[in-house]
Structures are given as C-alpha cells and as structure tokens.
Write a protein that holds these residues in place. Structure first.
Motif, mmCIF file in Angstrom:
data_model
loop_
_atom_site.group_PDB
_atom_site.id
_atom_site.type_symbol
_atom_site.label_atom_id
_atom_site.label_comp_id
_atom_site.label_asym_id
_atom_site.label_seq_id
_atom_site.Cartn_x
_atom_site.Cartn_y
_atom_site.Cartn_z
ATOM 1 N N VAL A 133 0.993 -1.303 0.110
ATOM 2 C CA VAL A 133 -0.069 -0.054 0.029
ATOM 3 C C VAL A 133 0.965 1.371 0.120
ATOM 4 O O VAL A 133 0.555 2.254 -0.860
ATOM 5 C CB VAL A 133 -0.847 0.002 1.209
ATOM 6 C CG1 VAL A 133 -1.568 1.175 1.449
ATOM 7 C CG2 VAL A 133 -2.147 -1.092 1.071
ATOM 8 N N ILE A 134 2.085 1.257 0.897
ATOM 9 C CA ILE A 134 2.759 2.394 0.929
ATOM 10 C C ILE A 134 3.488 2.720 -0.540
ATOM 11 O O ILE A 134 3.720 3.774 -0.935
ATOM 12 C CB ILE A 134 3.944 2.148 2.006
ATOM 13 C CG1 ILE A 134 3.261 2.195 3.253
ATOM 14 C CG2 ILE A 134 5.068 3.213 2.073
ATOM 15 C CD1 ILE A 134 3.959 1.762 4.365
ATOM 16 N N LYS A 135 4.044 1.451 -1.147
ATOM 17 C CA LYS A 135 4.608 1.550 -2.341
ATOM 18 C C LYS A 135 3.497 2.249 -3.422
ATOM 19 O O LYS A 135 4.017 3.273 -4.304
ATOM 20 C CB LYS A 135 4.945 0.372 -2.871
ATOM 21 C CG LYS A 135 6.401 0.239 -3.745
ATOM 22 C CD LYS A 135 6.820 -1.114 -3.830
ATOM 23 C CE LYS A 135 8.116 -1.554 -3.104
ATOM 24 N NZ LYS A 135 8.390 -3.083 -3.158
ATOM 25 N N VAL A 136 2.235 1.670 -3.387
ATOM 26 C CA VAL A 136 1.236 2.311 -4.269
ATOM 27 C C VAL A 136 1.368 3.955 -4.065
ATOM 28 O O VAL A 136 1.178 4.585 -5.202
ATOM 29 C CB VAL A 136 -0.071 1.638 -4.258
ATOM 30 C CG1 VAL A 136 -1.192 2.257 -5.211
ATOM 31 C CG2 VAL A 136 0.045 0.043 -4.857
ATOM 32 N N HIS A 137 0.820 4.084 -3.033
ATOM 33 C CA HIS A 137 0.673 5.529 -2.436
ATOM 34 C C HIS A 137 1.858 6.305 -2.724
ATOM 35 O O HIS A 137 1.534 7.487 -3.343
ATOM 36 C CB HIS A 137 0.351 5.487 -1.098
ATOM 37 C CG HIS A 137 0.115 6.920 -0.453
ATOM 38 N ND1 HIS A 137 1.427 7.662 -0.394
ATOM 39 C CD2 HIS A 137 -0.708 7.704 0.217
ATOM 40 C CE1 HIS A 137 0.882 9.210 0.260
ATOM 41 N NE2 HIS A 137 -0.245 8.823 0.484
ATOM 42 N N ASP A 138 2.896 6.019 -2.327
ATOM 43 C CA ASP A 138 3.978 6.910 -2.848
ATOM 44 C C ASP A 138 4.265 7.102 -4.383
ATOM 45 O O ASP A 138 5.018 8.230 -4.611
ATOM 46 C CB ASP A 138 5.437 6.314 -2.061
ATOM 47 C CG ASP A 138 5.101 6.551 -0.644
ATOM 48 O OD1 ASP A 138 4.136 6.976 -0.030
ATOM 49 O OD2 ASP A 138 6.028 6.120 0.310
ATOM 50 N N SER A 139 4.031 6.050 -4.906
ATOM 51 C CA SER A 139 4.479 6.124 -6.499
ATOM 52 C C SER A 139 3.327 7.154 -7.160
ATOM 53 O O SER A 139 3.560 7.917 -7.951
ATOM 54 C CB SER A 139 4.447 4.651 -7.053
ATOM 55 O OG SER A 139 3.072 4.070 -7.105
ATOM 56 N N ILE A 140 2.107 6.921 -6.638
ATOM 57 C CA ILE A 140 1.225 8.017 -7.222
ATOM 58 C C ILE A 140 1.413 9.484 -6.726
ATOM 59 O O ILE A 140 1.233 10.502 -7.461
ATOM 60 C CB ILE A 140 -0.521 7.792 -6.667
ATOM 61 C CG1 ILE A 140 -0.704 6.536 -7.261
ATOM 62 C CG2 ILE A 140 -1.330 8.755 -6.687
ATOM 63 C CD1 ILE A 140 -2.319 5.646 -6.492
ATOM 64 N N GLY A 141 1.852 9.612 -5.648
ATOM 65 C CA GLY A 141 2.561 10.838 -5.055
ATOM 66 C C GLY A 141 3.609 11.422 -6.040
ATOM 67 O O GLY A 141 3.345 12.586 -6.544
ATOM 68 N N THR A 142 4.476 10.515 -6.122
ATOM 69 C CA THR A 142 5.521 11.014 -7.070
ATOM 70 C C THR A 142 5.173 11.550 -8.571
ATOM 71 O O THR A 142 5.690 12.458 -9.113
ATOM 72 C CB THR A 142 6.620 9.893 -7.284
ATOM 73 O OG1 THR A 142 7.005 9.363 -6.042
ATOM 74 C CG2 THR A 142 7.683 10.323 -7.976
ATOM 75 N N LEU A 143 4.263 10.520 -9.084
ATOM 76 C CA LEU A 143 3.572 10.984 -10.455
ATOM 77 C C LEU A 143 2.891 12.143 -10.403
ATOM 78 O O LEU A 143 2.941 12.905 -11.285
ATOM 79 C CB LEU A 143 2.899 9.745 -10.744
ATOM 80 C CG LEU A 143 3.718 8.414 -11.621
ATOM 81 C CD1 LEU A 143 2.641 7.288 -11.595
ATOM 82 C CD2 LEU A 143 4.228 8.835 -12.904
ATOM 83 N N TYR A 144 1.796 12.488 -9.350
ATOM 84 C CA TYR A 144 0.808 13.245 -9.635
ATOM 85 C C TYR A 144 0.668 14.336 -8.515
ATOM 86 O O TYR A 144 0.124 15.348 -8.681
ATOM 87 C CB TYR A 144 -0.605 12.705 -9.613
ATOM 88 C CG TYR A 144 -0.737 11.441 -10.913
ATOM 89 C CD1 TYR A 144 -0.677 11.875 -11.955
ATOM 90 C CD2 TYR A 144 -0.843 10.115 -10.332
ATOM 91 C CE1 TYR A 144 -0.690 10.855 -13.353
ATOM 92 C CE2 TYR A 144 -0.957 9.203 -11.469
ATOM 93 C CZ TYR A 144 -0.796 9.484 -12.874
ATOM 94 O OH TYR A 144 -1.066 8.731 -13.706
ATOM 95 N N ILE A 145 0.899 13.883 -7.349
ATOM 96 C CA ILE A 145 0.489 15.095 -6.148
ATOM 97 C C ILE A 145 1.653 15.809 -5.830
ATOM 98 O O ILE A 145 2.944 15.433 -5.095
ATOM 99 C CB ILE A 145 -0.048 14.282 -4.971
ATOM 100 C CG1 ILE A 145 -0.918 13.364 -5.541
ATOM 101 C CG2 ILE A 145 -0.677 15.367 -4.136
ATOM 102 C CD1 ILE A 145 -2.301 13.676 -6.090
ATOM 103 N N LYS A 146 2.115 16.903 -6.354
ATOM 104 C CA LYS A 146 3.450 17.733 -6.128
ATOM 105 C C LYS A 146 3.173 19.184 -5.457
ATOM 106 O O LYS A 146 1.962 19.644 -5.533
ATOM 107 C CB LYS A 146 4.025 18.043 -7.615
ATOM 108 C CG LYS A 146 3.951 17.143 -8.668
ATOM 109 C CD LYS A 146 5.269 16.130 -8.291
ATOM 110 C CE LYS A 146 5.806 15.241 -9.683
ATOM 111 N NZ LYS A 146 6.726 14.526 -9.350
ATOM 112 N N GLY A 147 4.160 19.524 -4.972
ATOM 113 C CA GLY A 147 4.137 20.807 -4.034
ATOM 114 C C GLY A 147 4.699 21.923 -4.939
ATOM 115 O O GLY A 147 5.077 21.656 -6.259
#
Length: 299
Positions: free
Chosen positions: A196-210
């Motif tokens: 779950v952590i891996k999926v979450h963090d890869s989505i964060g890296t791809l799409y959710i940026k500051g």
C-alpha cells in the motif's frame, strides 16, 4: 410517522446520573468512547459525548441518533434497541448491580458498541451526501464504479488512468484519488502494508506535487499506521489510515486509503481520501471522505 433522529456526526448522548458520570464509570466511558481516532496526525476524540442525567430521558435527548443509557439496577443487563424513539437510532442500555459490574460490562461491550456506532455514523454521513452531488459520469465511464461525491468537489487532475478530485475551503482542502491496477501488478500475499505504501508513494511521485520540483506526497512512517481487512460492496478490501507528508515542505495531514480486490474485472481499485487542514480539527473531514468511499458501487 416515526420521528427522524438528529445530531451532529460522531456525537453520542450518554444518559447517566451525575454521581456515576463524575466517578470511575464516567472515566471508563470517556476512556472508551472519547479515545483518540486512529490515523489522525493530531489527537481528536472518536466521539463527542453529551451527558444528561437519567431524569431528562425525554424530549430532544430521545431524538439523538446514538443514546447510551447507563444505570445501576437489580440485575446486570445489556441490550441494544434499534429505532426505539426515532429513525435511524441505536439505544444501548447498560445496567449493573454494582460499580464493578457496570465497569466490567462497559469494558466487555465497548468494542461491539463502538463498531455499531461507527457503522451508523457512516450511514448517517452518506445520507447527508445525497443532498448535492457532483457529476461523476467521468468516473463511472473510466473506472466502472459509482461514488456519490458532493458538488463542492472539482477535478484537480484527470487522465486515462487517474482522477484527483479536490474540495477547497478557507481553512484547507480535502482530496479524493481514484486509480486502478491490473491484478498481476500487485501480490496481496505477505505484507500488504508495504505494498500500500509503495502504491501510495508512486502515485504521489507521479501526480501530487508541491511548489518545489522535488516535493511529492508520501506516507510518513514515523506516525502510526493502521490497517484492517474489510469488505466493500461485497469485495475484499484493505483499509489503511495514517499521516501523509509533502517532501521538502511543511505540509502534512491525515489519509485513508482502500485497496479493493475486484477479481471479476481482473483489477485492484485504489481509492484514497486525504486532507490538509492545518489549523482545524480533521476528524469530521476524514469521516466524510471515508463515507464517500464506503458508498462505492462497483459495476
């Protein structure tokens, strides 16, 4: 016509004499029902408790969605009455011969009571969501699933494989993420939390940026993570709660995500709700996100 129950979300009415409330029984009730919510970055109580003495068990108190009546009596008893005074409603009666009996009953029965209240509050929140809904045809078409999303949400990002819906308000924002993965890409054997952590963090890296190019959303493992196996729309699912953080930034907040195993369509659905509300309590915002996701219907 039966009366409609009322009350703020995550609020319970405890009907108990002042003498019991101000002693060890009251302490026991507060410890069980106002203990911190799992997965929030700051401590907040599971439920807000309004206490009323036994002699006011009438009028507006009987319209509460959840009522717990605690008293001493001639024998020990525990009952749950559905829709006793209003609909929908749970009225829980706990009677003990002695303080020790009462204490033991509360200790033994509180997990069951909390589960019943939590389920009732999700349903109550889902009814509130029905009032105004966003257009979710894109989601239905793309992911073959239905969600009831309030119309204060708008698309922050959407492409063929991912949707980010966001609701912004003066004190912060709440977000919903939707994507899906082929079953073959993720094995749910062994440690599911790591996956779950891996999926979450890869989505964060791809799409959710500051604002910074290096800043992306990730799970902060220095906070406790809570995972449980549940059922959503009849399908096996994993619920994970904890704290997210934005790399190279001061932003953080609570999240809840769900991996849903949709074997029929050979996919795993991933849904996440998270909030950024730095100066206010997060519990009820997170509860709304949970209520939206738990209302999922998979086509």
């Amino acid at each position: 016509m039966p009366r409609k129950s009322t009350g703020k979300i995550n609020t319970i009415s405890v009907v108990i004499d002042d003498q019991l409330w101000n002693g060890i029984i009251g302490d026991s009730i507060r410890n069980k029902f106002a203990s911190p919510v799992e997965g929030l970055s700051k401590e907040e109580p599971e439920f807000d408790i309004n206490q009323y003495p036994i002699n006011v068990m009438e009028g507006f108190v009987t319209k509460s969605r959840t009522i717990i009546v605690v008293k001493q009596g001639e024998k020990n008893s525990f009952t749950i009455n559905k829709n006793q005074y209003a609909i929908p409603q749970n009225v829980i009666h706990i009677t003990g011969r002695t303080l020790s009996d009462l204490s033991n009953l509360i200790e033994k029965r509180s997990p069951q009571i909390i589960k019943i209240i939590q389920e009732g509050e999700i349903k109550a929140h889902q009814l509130l969501l029905n009032d105004s809904l966003a257009d979710t045809k894109t989601i239905q078409k793309q992911f073959k699933l239905t969600l009831k999303i309030p119309k204060n949400y708008s698309y922050a990002l959407k492409n063929r494989s991912f949707v980010w819906l966001k609701s912004e308000f003066p004190s912060g924002s709440t977000s919903l993420l939707i994507t899906q993965l082929p079953t073959s890409t993720i094995s749910l054997e062994g440690n599911v939390l790591d996956k779950v952590i891996k999926v979450h963090d890869s989505i964060g890296t791809l799409y959710i940026k500051g604002k910074e190019p290096t800043s992306s959303l990730y799970i902060d493992k220095s906070y406790p993570l809570y995972q449980s196996q549940i059922t959503l729309d009849g399908k096996q699912a994993y619920e994970t709660k904890g704290t997210w953080r934005l790399r190279d930034s001061f932003m953080f907040g609570a999240f809840v995500n769900y991996l849903i195993v949709d074997s029929k369509n050979n996919r795993i659905i991933y849904l996440e709700g998270f909030c950024y509300i730095p100066s206010r309590e997060q519990r009820d915002y997170m509860h709304e996100l949970e209520s939206i996701i738990k209302g999922i219907k998979i086509n």
